[in-house]
Scaffold this active site. Sequence first.
Site, short mmCIF file in Angstrom:
data_model
loop_
_atom_site.label_atom_id
_atom_site.label_comp_id
_atom_site.label_asym_id
_atom_site.label_seq_id
_atom_site.Cartn_x
_atom_site.Cartn_y
_atom_site.Cartn_z
N THR A 166 4.76 -7.33 5.35
CA THR A 166 5.58 -7.38 4.58
C THR A 166 6.65 -7.59 4.62
OG1 THR A 166 4.29 -5.40 2.53
CG2 THR A 166 6.91 -6.45 2.25
N ILE B 116 7.71 -1.38 7.60
CA ILE B 116 7.08 -1.37 7.90
C ILE B 116 6.82 0.45 8.09
CG2 ILE B 116 5.70 -1.83 10.19
CD1 ILE B 116 6.25 -3.94 7.68
N THR B 117 5.70 0.68 8.40
CA THR B 117 5.72 2.10 8.84
C THR B 117 5.69 2.25 10.38
OG1 THR B 117 4.42 2.90 6.21
CG2 THR B 117 3.90 3.84 8.35
N GLU C 66 -7.61 1.20 2.75
CA GLU C 66 -6.74 1.66 2.51
C GLU C 66 -6.30 2.64 1.12
OE1 GLU C 66 -1.54 0.15 2.63
OE2 GLU C 66 -3.01 -1.38 3.24
N GLN D 197 3.08 31.43 -22.38
CA GLN D 197 1.69 30.54 -22.70
C GLN D 197 1.56 28.80 -22.40
OE1 GLN D 197 0.97 29.08 -26.87
NE2 GLN D 197 -0.58 30.21 -26.67
N GLN E 263 8.75 20.84 -13.20
CA GLN E 263 9.87 20.71 -14.34
C GLN E 263 8.88 22.33 -14.29
OE1 GLN E 263 11.23 18.88 -16.14
NE2 GLN E 263 11.98 20.41 -18.15
N GLY F 288 15.61 24.39 -12.63
CA GLY F 288 16.57 23.55 -11.58
C GLY F 288 16.58 24.34 -10.33
N GLY G 81 -0.42 0.29 -1.10
CA GLY G 81 -1.68 0.03 -0.74
C GLY G 81 -2.21 -1.00 -2.00
N GLU H 219 0.47 -2.52 -11.13
CA GLU H 219 -0.24 -3.28 -11.85
C GLU H 219 -1.06 -4.30 -10.90
OE1 GLU H 219 3.36 -1.27 -13.30
OE2 GLU H 219 2.88 -2.10 -10.84
#
Length: 384
Positions: free
Chosen positions: A127, A158-159, A243, A280, A337, A341, A364, A368
């Site tokens: 990238t 870059i990881t 990957e 519930q 959720q 808090g 990876g 899209e």
Amino acid sequence: MGRTLYTPEHDAFRRLTRSFFDKECAPHAAEWEARGLVDREVWLKAGEIGLLGWEAPVEHGGTGIRDYRFNAIMTEEFIASGSAGFGFALHNDVLPSYLIDLTDAEQQARWLPRWVTGETIGALAMTEPGAGSDLKSMRTSAVSDGDDYIVNGAKTYITNGILADIVVVAVKTDPEAGRRGISLLVIERGMAGFERGRKLDKIGKRGQDTGELFFDNVRVPKANRLGEENEGFSYLMRGLARERVACAVTATALLDRAIVLTTDFVRGREVFGEPLGAKQNTRFRLADVAAIAFACRVLTDRAVGQLVDGTLTSEDAALTKLFVSERQWEAMDTCLQLFGGAGYMNEYEIARLWRDSRVGRILGGSSEIMRHIISGSMDLAGPS
């Protein structure tokens, strides 16, 4: 859920990895998250007991075993232990396609022994700041000069970019040929003109370093080229299915860990005189999460099995990554959720898991891109 993918040998490896992560990684998770960098010591300790680069040939310190189930186990147990930051997955899951499959005997002797021990940490750099992951538009160039290439350009996101000692870098060796002009070079720490930029400040996966790399007239020997000149794009494409399975493994493991944390929390949290877990809404929401986790696990295990037996297609890898990353993100948000808090507080592990999960829809190949690959195999335009 009963799983049939693993053998007793895999189960023994699972126990080994969990013991290592419980002792060497989980206690340091908060420290590494705050610092944005892990200790190099953990790489050396992992190498000592065979948790790095085992796919390398025996003569270079590995086992020569190419079985992705071992990689999946490491990811699952790392996340289940509550660990964070240690960037072994790129080292083990992504780099073998380059450092083992594309290297000659001399290159393997130079790089693999220290890669297996953790003395040499690896990274992959595609990238760029101006082109993102659009490889045909990359600008990092490598101009032939006798027995060397002269490399100029920059990479980002870059990881392992800060810690890496060797980086597989995609470069343009033929700037007029688009994707057909890309080559792969291994650029090493200490080469003149190779500099690190910022350690990037990310939303999630904060303990795992991600950096910028800059190349200013870096002289790289042609002996550091992987494979053939101008074949880099095809090499990069070969590794993407694996990957994407790795992304699904990570997402599923993160959701499994979130379910453990959330069920523990709702059992102990009192709301209007009874445990939150007795309500519930809580029960039904977690039932939905459990169903999603089950579907993600089945689909992921299937993809891992296909990868191991050589039947995984690029479309199946894309389908798996798309479904798992999208559904996992929805389920992870439900878990957060239910913490109320508390879920918004970084002192709770669920907050880190939620942040770490978000990149799964990007890493990876974004969702899209996955939809583009999948739809392209469906002949939606009909006969021409």
